[in-house]
Design a protein around this motif. Structure first.
Motif, PDB file in Angstrom:
ATOM      1  N   GLU A  64      32.284 -19.531 -49.060  1.00  0.00           N
ATOM      2  CA  GLU A  64      31.326 -18.510 -48.615  1.00  0.00           C
ATOM      3  C   GLU A  64      29.900 -18.854 -49.025  1.00  0.00           C
ATOM      4  O   GLU A  64      28.937 -18.419 -48.399  1.00  0.00           O
ATOM      5  N   LEU A  65      29.782 -19.656 -50.091  1.00  0.00           N
ATOM      6  CA  LEU A  65      28.451 -20.001 -50.602  1.00  0.00           C
ATOM      7  C   LEU A  65      27.936 -21.326 -50.050  1.00  0.00           C
ATOM      8  O   LEU A  65      26.823 -21.734 -50.365  1.00  0.00           O
ATOM      9  N   GLU A  66      28.752 -21.968 -49.253  1.00  0.00           N
ATOM     10  CA  GLU A  66      28.395 -23.292 -48.746  1.00  0.00           C
ATOM     11  C   GLU A  66      27.155 -23.212 -47.844  1.00  0.00           C
ATOM     12  O   GLU A  66      27.020 -22.295 -47.048  1.00  0.00           O
ATOM     13  N   GLU A  67      26.262 -24.198 -48.012  1.00  0.00           N
ATOM     14  CA  GLU A  67      25.103 -24.249 -47.120  1.00  0.00           C
ATOM     15  C   GLU A  67      25.486 -24.899 -45.805  1.00  0.00           C
ATOM     16  O   GLU A  67      26.108 -25.945 -45.775  1.00  0.00           O
ATOM     17  N   THR A  68      25.105 -24.262 -44.735  1.00  0.00           N
ATOM     18  CA  THR A  68      25.356 -24.838 -43.422  1.00  0.00           C
ATOM     19  C   THR A  68      24.017 -24.830 -42.684  1.00  0.00           C
ATOM     20  O   THR A  68      22.989 -24.498 -43.266  1.00  0.00           O
ATOM     21  N   PHE A  69      24.015 -25.201 -41.422  1.00  0.00           N
ATOM     22  CA  PHE A  69      22.756 -25.232 -40.675  1.00  0.00           C
ATOM     23  C   PHE A  69      22.824 -24.293 -39.479  1.00  0.00           C
ATOM     24  O   PHE A  69      23.885 -24.066 -38.908  1.00  0.00           O
ATOM     25  N   ALA A  70      21.671 -23.774 -39.123  1.00  0.00           N
ATOM     26  CA  ALA A  70      21.571 -22.952 -37.924  1.00  0.00           C
ATOM     27  C   ALA A  70      20.194 -23.211 -37.316  1.00  0.00           C
ATOM     28  O   ALA A  70      19.332 -23.801 -37.969  1.00  0.00           O
ATOM     29  N   PHE A  71      19.986 -22.771 -36.085  1.00  0.00           N
ATOM     30  CA  PHE A  71      18.870 -23.287 -35.300  1.00  0.00           C
ATOM     31  C   PHE A  71      18.112 -22.201 -34.550  1.00  0.00           C
ATOM     32  O   PHE A  71      18.699 -21.242 -34.063  1.00  0.00           O
ATOM     33  N   LEU A  72      16.798 -22.404 -34.462  1.00  0.00           N
ATOM     34  CA  LEU A  72      15.936 -21.519 -33.689  1.00  0.00           C
ATOM     35  C   LEU A  72      15.109 -22.378 -32.742  1.00  0.00           C
ATOM     36  O   LEU A  72      14.679 -23.463 -33.123  1.00  0.00           O
ATOM     37  N   LEU A  73      14.853 -21.873 -31.568  1.00  0.00           N
ATOM     38  CA  LEU A  73      14.063 -22.619 -30.591  1.00  0.00           C
ATOM     39  C   LEU A  73      12.774 -21.877 -30.293  1.00  0.00           C
ATOM     40  O   LEU A  73      12.784 -20.664 -30.089  1.00  0.00           O
ATOM     41  N   PHE A  74      11.677 -22.610 -30.281  1.00  0.00           N
ATOM     42  CA  PHE A  74      10.385 -22.025 -29.909  1.00  0.00           C
ATOM     43  C   PHE A  74       9.724 -22.894 -28.853  1.00  0.00           C
ATOM     44  O   PHE A  74       9.879 -24.105 -28.847  1.00  0.00           O
ATOM     45  N   ASP A 100      22.132  -4.435 -35.056  1.00  0.00           N
ATOM     46  CA  ASP A 100      20.816  -3.865 -34.811  1.00  0.00           C
ATOM     47  C   ASP A 100      19.719  -4.886 -35.145  1.00  0.00           C
ATOM     48  O   ASP A 100      19.595  -5.295 -36.303  1.00  0.00           O
ATOM     49  N   PRO A 101      18.909  -5.284 -34.149  1.00  0.00           N
ATOM     50  CA  PRO A 101      17.880  -6.299 -34.421  1.00  0.00           C
ATOM     51  C   PRO A 101      16.811  -5.824 -35.414  1.00  0.00           C
ATOM     52  O   PRO A 101      16.072  -6.634 -35.953  1.00  0.00           O
ATOM     53  N   ALA A 102      16.764  -4.514 -35.671  1.00  0.00           N
ATOM     54  CA  ALA A 102      15.797  -4.017 -36.657  1.00  0.00           C
ATOM     55  C   ALA A 102      16.318  -4.152 -38.087  1.00  0.00           C
ATOM     56  O   ALA A 102      15.575  -3.943 -39.039  1.00  0.00           O
ATOM     57  N   LYS A 103      17.609  -4.508 -38.224  1.00  0.00           N
ATOM     58  CA  LYS A 103      18.182  -4.579 -39.578  1.00  0.00           C
ATOM     59  C   LYS A 103      18.650  -5.977 -39.953  1.00  0.00           C
ATOM     60  O   LYS A 103      19.122  -6.206 -41.067  1.00  0.00           O
ATOM     61  N   GLY A 104      18.545  -6.909 -39.015  1.00  0.00           N
ATOM     62  CA  GLY A 104      18.989  -8.263 -39.319  1.00  0.00           C
ATOM     63  C   GLY A 104      18.354  -9.239 -38.354  1.00  0.00           C
ATOM     64  O   GLY A 104      17.540  -8.854 -37.506  1.00  0.00           O
ATOM     65  N   VAL A 105      18.707 -10.500 -38.493  1.00  0.00           N
ATOM     66  CA  VAL A 105      18.121 -11.542 -37.653  1.00  0.00           C
ATOM     67  C   VAL A 105      19.225 -12.319 -36.951  1.00  0.00           C
ATOM     68  O   VAL A 105      20.366 -12.374 -37.413  1.00  0.00           O
ATOM     69  N   TYR A 106      18.866 -12.910 -35.835  1.00  0.00           N
ATOM     70  CA  TYR A 106      19.810 -13.717 -35.063  1.00  0.00           C
ATOM     71  C   TYR A 106      19.397 -15.182 -35.149  1.00  0.00           C
ATOM     72  O   TYR A 106      18.215 -15.507 -35.076  1.00  0.00           O
ATOM     73  N   ILE A 107      20.387 -16.043 -35.283  1.00  0.00           N
ATOM     74  CA  ILE A 107      20.101 -17.477 -35.355  1.00  0.00           C
ATOM     75  C   ILE A 107      21.276 -18.223 -34.731  1.00  0.00           C
ATOM     76  O   ILE A 107      22.422 -17.782 -34.818  1.00  0.00           O
ATOM     77  N   SER A 108      20.997 -19.339 -34.060  1.00  0.00           N
ATOM     78  CA  SER A 108      22.032 -20.027 -33.274  1.00  0.00           C
ATOM     79  C   SER A 108      22.896 -20.958 -34.114  1.00  0.00           C
ATOM     80  O   SER A 108      22.406 -21.689 -34.968  1.00  0.00           O
ATOM     81  N   CYS A 130      17.422 -24.529 -39.884  1.00  0.00           N
ATOM     82  CA  CYS A 130      17.407 -23.716 -41.100  1.00  0.00           C
ATOM     83  C   CYS A 130      18.661 -23.976 -41.911  1.00  0.00           C
ATOM     84  O   CYS A 130      19.726 -24.245 -41.345  1.00  0.00           O
ATOM     85  N   LYS A 131      18.524 -23.897 -43.210  1.00  0.00           N
ATOM     86  CA  LYS A 131      19.711 -23.856 -44.052  1.00  0.00           C
ATOM     87  C   LYS A 131      20.191 -22.411 -44.068  1.00  0.00           C
ATOM     88  O   LYS A 131      19.388 -21.482 -44.113  1.00  0.00           O
ATOM     89  N   LEU A 132      21.488 -22.252 -44.012  1.00  0.00           N
ATOM     90  CA  LEU A 132      22.061 -20.914 -43.961  1.00  0.00           C
ATOM     91  C   LEU A 132      23.247 -20.835 -44.914  1.00  0.00           C
ATOM     92  O   LEU A 132      24.101 -21.723 -44.928  1.00  0.00           O
ATOM     93  N   ILE A 133      23.270 -19.776 -45.705  1.00  0.00           N
ATOM     94  CA  ILE A 133      24.486 -19.455 -46.461  1.00  0.00           C
ATOM     95  C   ILE A 133      25.080 -18.234 -45.767  1.00  0.00           C
ATOM     96  O   ILE A 133      24.477 -17.156 -45.772  1.00  0.00           O
TER      97      ILE A 133
END
Length: 204
Positions: A64-74, A100-108, A130-133
């Motif tokens: 659960e604590l492992e770092e993984t990757f996730a992505f955002l496009l601009f 709810d997008p007002a309470k959290g964030v979305y990442i691919s 991004c690094k993601l846990i």
């Protein structure tokens, strides 16, 4: 020049992260990456570490604590750089199916599925790796109503039910929505404006 060696090895690192995170194997030949910039934001790095330490103290598993990757496009560099400076904040997503997008964030989750519409030939953009846990992940069913799903107490992340029986013709938009992480950090009933478990790492 050590600097150009450094930047080319960063580019290799970034490309290998991206290529190991493709949803579609045909993407291997479909993208060209030209330049990688390391994001060095000590605040975000130390907060990622603090998040991991707090969750470890709360009894989270190594997985659960492992770092993984996730992505955002601009589309442009300014937007990409802004996220690297200010972090990924709530109210930044047009998606609302997992929470709810007002309470959290979305990442691919996938590096080739960053947008509801397919890329057209010649399109370019900036990807923030991004690094993601992920922490404790809850599988939720997609909610297309306007009464949004709230962050789940005791969890850190929502993902859509995996549909292994997805028809081959799944639309890009559906594939995109179904491969998002919805990440949040709630304490004392209020949602953090910027969840600490996402840390911008490389812009490419």
């Amino acid at each position: 020049h050590p600097e150009s060696e450094e930047s080319s090895s960063l580019l290799q690192t970034a490309v290998s992260v991206l290529q190991s995170s493709y949803l579609d194997s045909t993407s291997q030949d479909g993208f060209q990456y030209s330049q990688a910039i390391l994001v060095e934001n000590n605040v975000f790095l130390s907060e990622l570490k603090a998040f991991a330490q707090a969750k470890e103290a709360a009894g989270y598993s190594q997985e659960e604590l492992e770092e993984t990757f996730a992505f955002l496009l601009f589309d442009n560099e300014e937007e990409a750089k802004e996220v690297c400076q200010t972090g990924l904040r709530v109210n930044s997503s047009s998606i609302s199916t997992l929470g709810d997008p007002a309470k959290g964030v979305y990442i691919s989750k996938y590096a080739d599925c960053l947008h509801p519409r397919p890329w057209y030939h010649g399109k370019s953009g900036y990807i923030v790796i991004c690094k993601l846990i992920k922490g404790k992940v809850k599988v939720v069913s997609e909610n297309y109503t306007t009464s949004y799903t709230c962050p789940s107490p005791g969890y850190d992340c929502h993902v859509a039910m995996s549909r292994n029986n997805l028809p081959a013709k799944t639309s890009r938009c559906q594939a995109f929505e179904q491969s998002q992480y919805y990440v949040y950090e709630v304490s004392d009933g209020s949602a953090a404006e910027r969840p600490r478990q996402i840390c911008p790492y490389i812009v490419i």
